[in-house]
Structure formats: C-alpha cells, structure tokens
Design a protein around this motif. Structure first.
Motif, PDB file in Angstrom:
ATOM      1  N   UNK A  84       0.767  -0.916  -0.270  1.00  0.00           N
ATOM      2  CA  UNK A  84      -0.220  -0.381   0.000  1.00  0.00           C
ATOM      3  C   UNK A  84       0.672   1.267   0.485  1.00  0.00           C
ATOM      4  N   UNK A  85       1.630   1.155   0.643  1.00  0.00           N
ATOM      5  CA  UNK A  85       2.959   2.629   0.801  1.00  0.00           C
ATOM      6  C   UNK A  85       3.642   2.550  -0.587  1.00  0.00           C
ATOM      7  N   UNK A  86       3.394   1.416  -1.513  1.00  0.00           N
ATOM      8  CA  UNK A  86       3.884   2.133  -2.539  1.00  0.00           C
ATOM      9  C   UNK A  86       3.650   2.345  -3.292  1.00  0.00           C
ATOM     10  N   UNK A  87       2.048   1.761  -3.558  1.00  0.00           N
ATOM     11  CA  UNK A  87       1.000   2.340  -4.562  1.00  0.00           C
ATOM     12  C   UNK A  87       1.258   3.589  -4.119  1.00  0.00           C
ATOM     13  N   UNK A  88       0.805   3.667  -3.119  1.00  0.00           N
ATOM     14  CA  UNK A  88       0.649   5.383  -2.522  1.00  0.00           C
ATOM     15  C   UNK A  88       1.504   6.807  -2.644  1.00  0.00           C
ATOM     16  N   UNK A  89       3.118   6.194  -2.808  1.00  0.00           N
ATOM     17  CA  UNK A  89       4.085   6.863  -2.893  1.00  0.00           C
ATOM     18  C   UNK A  89       3.592   6.648  -4.519  1.00  0.00           C
ATOM     19  N   UNK A  90       3.836   5.923  -5.070  1.00  0.00           N
ATOM     20  CA  UNK A  90       3.884   6.201  -7.095  1.00  0.00           C
ATOM     21  C   UNK A  90       2.227   7.121  -7.501  1.00  0.00           C
ATOM     22  N   UNK A  91       1.310   6.873  -6.861  1.00  0.00           N
ATOM     23  CA  UNK A  91      -0.207   8.137  -6.896  1.00  0.00           C
ATOM     24  C   UNK A  91       0.751   9.392  -6.818  1.00  0.00           C
ATOM     25  N   UNK A  92       1.316   9.022  -5.469  1.00  0.00           N
ATOM     26  CA  UNK A  92       1.774  11.061  -5.005  1.00  0.00           C
ATOM     27  C   UNK A  92       2.949  11.363  -6.130  1.00  0.00           C
ATOM     28  N   UNK A  93       3.682  10.319  -7.024  1.00  0.00           N
ATOM     29  CA  UNK A  93       4.702  11.190  -7.741  1.00  0.00           C
ATOM     30  C   UNK A  93       4.005  11.273  -9.030  1.00  0.00           C
ATOM     31  N   UNK A  94       3.504  11.122  -9.706  1.00  0.00           N
ATOM     32  CA  UNK A  94       2.852  10.493 -11.096  1.00  0.00           C
ATOM     33  C   UNK A  94       1.175  10.765 -11.101  1.00  0.00           C
ATOM     34  N   UNK A  95       0.287  10.680 -10.067  1.00  0.00           N
ATOM     35  CA  UNK A  95      -0.981  11.536 -10.279  1.00  0.00           C
ATOM     36  C   UNK A  95      -1.043  11.933  -9.648  1.00  0.00           C
ATOM     37  N   UNK A  96      -0.680  13.272  -8.774  1.00  0.00           N
ATOM     38  CA  UNK A  96      -0.453  14.055  -7.869  1.00  0.00           C
ATOM     39  C   UNK A  96      -2.603  14.248  -7.410  1.00  0.00           C
ATOM     40  N   UNK A  97      -3.139  14.412  -8.292  1.00  0.00           N
ATOM     41  CA  UNK A  97      -4.477  15.266  -7.933  1.00  0.00           C
ATOM     42  C   UNK A  97      -5.795  13.670  -8.535  1.00  0.00           C
ATOM     43  N   UNK A  98      -4.910  12.595  -8.580  1.00  0.00           N
ATOM     44  CA  UNK A  98      -5.602  11.920  -8.270  1.00  0.00           C
ATOM     45  C   UNK A  98      -5.224  11.484  -6.965  1.00  0.00           C
ATOM     46  N   UNK A  99      -4.200  11.272  -6.680  1.00  0.00           N
ATOM     47  CA  UNK A  99      -3.753  11.163  -5.157  1.00  0.00           C
ATOM     48  C   UNK A  99      -4.724  12.169  -4.072  1.00  0.00           C
ATOM     49  N   UNK A 100      -5.106  13.429  -4.012  1.00  0.00           N
ATOM     50  CA  UNK A 100      -5.481  13.837  -3.151  1.00  0.00           C
ATOM     51  C   UNK A 100      -6.549  14.188  -3.600  1.00  0.00           C
ATOM     52  N   UNK A 101      -6.941  13.360  -4.272  1.00  0.00           N
ATOM     53  CA  UNK A 101      -8.922  13.518  -4.714  1.00  0.00           C
ATOM     54  C   UNK A 101      -8.872  12.338  -3.626  1.00  0.00           C
ATOM     55  N   UNK A 102      -8.224  11.312  -4.055  1.00  0.00           N
ATOM     56  CA  UNK A 102      -8.777   9.711  -2.890  1.00  0.00           C
ATOM     57  C   UNK A 102      -8.391   9.601  -1.210  1.00  0.00           C
TER      58      UNK A 102
END
Length: 204
Positions: A84-102
């Motif tokens: 989960x940490x890996x997924x969270x960091x990838x989303x924050x790095x490459x899809x920051x808007x989606x990461x913030x939305x989720x």
C-alpha cells in the motif's frame, strides 16, 4: 475455500461473479461507497487494490509454511502495508491530483477486508498458482464492480464518462448521485439486480 476452487479456472472466475467481493461477499465497502463518484477514481482505486491484493497473495503464499498461527494476522498486515505504501507513493509522484482526490482511501487499503480475507482464506493455504489466480479474479471483480458504479454515478450526476460528455445536451443531471447518498442508492439497486439474477439462476 471450497473444493470447487481447486479448479484453476473456477478460482479465477469465482471472483468475477459467483463470489464477487462487492456484490456477493460485501467486502471492501468503504472505498466502494466513498470513491465511486466517477469512473477515473473508481478505476484508480480498483487497480490499486488489485496490485496490493496480487502482491500480498504472492508473498503470503510463498511464506505460508513459515506462518505461525499467533502472528499470521500481523504478518498479513505488514505485508499489505508495504505494498500500500508503494502504491501511495507512486500515485503521489505520478498522479498527484488523483492522489489528493482519493485522500485517505489509498492508505486505508491496509485494512481492506477483501485483501486480508484473501490472505487468510486462500493465500495462506494454497500454492502460488492458485493464490495468484485468486488475487487476479478477486481484483478484477472488485475493479469491474467499482467501475460499474463509477460509470452509472458519473453519467447520472454529470452526464459524462471519464470527463467526456455523452448525455444529450439539455438532459437532466442529478448531482445527488455524486454524493454519498447516490452511492448508497446506486449500490442498493445493483445489489438488488444481482440478487434477482442469482435467484433465477438458482431455480434453473
């Protein structure tokens, strides 16, 4: 797991319909209700959960002979939290808007009942091949279900799919379907339809 699940094809297919994690097992309901306001969010959550489920099933199956009863839940949680940490960091790095939305719902995958359930019911008891098929079937079933909810809610609330307008101009949009109440109503209707279909199939 039932004896039928020893059949590799059945193991994979069960997650799509017969033991669908949302419509039948009612697992992972928190993200199902919280992030299915549109298709993009639903797909991101579904694929993220599938990645974590796949990786955790692989690890748990490989170490199943080393698991002791009193620490197995701890090992499951540590394994799941790593991915989960890996997924969270990838989303924050490459899809920051989606990461913030989720928001917190990506970190909350750690306590997703679906992933812990499959680790306990399947991966900790089955060989790697069966554990992989179980993860892929359940993950795909979870993703498709969230996507179906996301499509319906996005069309009804905004008249779009993935941001592209598909509803005729001037058609009525019901913004309430983008809100939590819309998630409950849509899921309720879908559960009712699935139950009707399953009852008809059981009578045949």
């Amino acid at each position: 797991m039932s004896n039928e699940k020893t059949n590799p094809l059945s193991v994979f297919l069960n997650g799509l319909w017969k033991e669908n994690p949302v419509f039948v097992l009612l697992l992972g309901m928190c993200p199902t209700l919280a992030v299915t306001g549109d298709l993009a969010s639903s797909l991101t959550m579904g694929l993220s959960a599938t990645f974590v489920l796949f990786c955790s099933n692989v690890v748990v199956s490989l170490i199943r002979s080393l698991l002791k009863p009193h620490i197995r839940i701890l090992m499951f949680t540590l394994t799941i939290s790593t991915f989960v940490t890996i997924v969270d960091l990838i989303l924050k790095a490459y899809l920051p808007e989606m990461s913030a939305k989720l928001g917190p719902y990506i970190p909350l995958i750690i306590v997703n009942c679906l992933i812990i359930c499959r680790a306990e019911a399947c991966a900790s008891k089955q060989k790697l091949g069966i554990a992989v098929l179980d993860a892929l079937g359940m993950g795909l079933g979870f993703t498709l279900t969230l996507s179906a909810l996301g499509i319906v809610r996005e069309i009804l609330s905004y008249g779009t799919v993935l941001g592209f307008a598909i509803a005729p101009e001037g058609s009525l949009s019901i913004f309430g379907f983008a809100l939590p109440v819309g998630a409950f109503i849509t899921l309720g209707f879908m559960l009712g339809i699935v139950n009707i279909i399953n009852r008809k199939k059981a009578k045949e």
